[in-house]
Design an enzyme around this catalytic site. Structure first.
Site: not given
Length: 278
Positions: A73, A180
């Site tokens: 991430s 996300h």
């Protein structure tokens, strides 16, 4: 957070001082002395973790050059600096924009995330697809550990169904929003503009990106994948497996913790893993 680096590494001190100038406020004061609440704000958390991770990597001595890099991430931005694809200053500006825009999304459309333990990825995907509302697998962290993300009610319903399907745990996470997932879509416009303006060079080694878990060296593709990451799952399990298939035998983690070390050990127990926590 990061105080030892600042006090003991001239390189890290220079980067942190530069970060204060770029951000327009003394983030180091929050990193060193701020409360948990101060650090938890998305617009602070992301730059702080990025700064710490990059400083730890660049200030490390005696570490062999990497054959490949990857990041989970936010960590993908740190990895881009580590492999020479993006300058620290430019990456920090991108992280700041990303954090600000994600924070706005969290405030406009509240969402949630939950860690699902003990089910195959396919079962988590199947259950999420069956729920009314928006909920998707967001982080494929290791075999048997997937984080789901989406609208709060949909995440809660998915947790109920996943526990009924045999999940060992369905643990809500203390996060600011549905990262996300498509709920981050409003952040795309400004982040796309920022990425487009950022110089990305060919990295000195391949970077395995979150959206497809594949190695990349093309600056154009790196930019495309970096933007897609905002609303797409982090395929960390697949990334580690692909890196090992491509020859990785030892992993070195840089950052304010050992989370990835633990995940890699679960994905590939026989793989060598070291962590630098400073």
């Amino acid at each position: 957070m990061g105080r030892d680096l600042y006090e003991n590494s001239e390189k890290a001190r220079s980067l942190m001082d530069k970060a204060n100038e770029i951000l327009g406020f003394r983030i180091t004061d929050i990193m060193f002395e701020g409360s948990d609440e101060d650090l938890r704000a998305t617009k602070v958390t992301q730059p702080a973790v990025f700064i710490h991770s990059v400083c730890a990597a660049l200030a490390a001595e005696g570490v062999p050059a990497a054959d490949m890099v990857g990041g989970h991430s936010l960590g993908e931005f740190s990895a881009l600096v580590a492999c020479g694809a993006v300058a620290f200053e430019d990456a920090l500006r991108l992280v700041a924009v990303r954090a600000e825009e994600m924070q706005k999304c969290c405030e406009v459309t509240p969402g949630g995330m939950a860690a699902i333990i003990g089910l195959p990825d396919s079962k988590v995907e199947e259950v999420c697809a069956s729920v009314d509302g928006l909920v998707i697998p967001a982080n494929y962290n290791s075999d048997g550990q997937v984080v789901i993300s989406g609208e709060k009610a949909a995440v809660e319903k998915a947790c109920e169904l996943l526990k009924a399907a045999g999940a060992k745990r369905a643990l809500p996470l203390s996060v600011g929003g549905a990262f996300h997932s498509p709920l981050m879509e409003p952040a795309r416009v400004r982040l796309a503009e920022a990425i487009e303006k950022t110089e990305v060079k060919a990295p000195v080694c391949p970077i395995y990106q979150n959206v497809n878990a594949l190695p990349e060296t093309d600056p154009v593709k790196i930019k495309e994948n970096l933007l897609k990451q905002l609303t797409s799952p982090v395929r960390w399990t697949q990334t580690v497996k692909n890196m090992i298939a491509d020859g990785a035998v030892n992993f070195k983690e840089f950052g304010p913790g050992a989370v990835l070390q633990g995940l890699i050990k679960r994905i590939a127990p026989s793989t060598g893993v070291e962590v630098t926590i400073l």
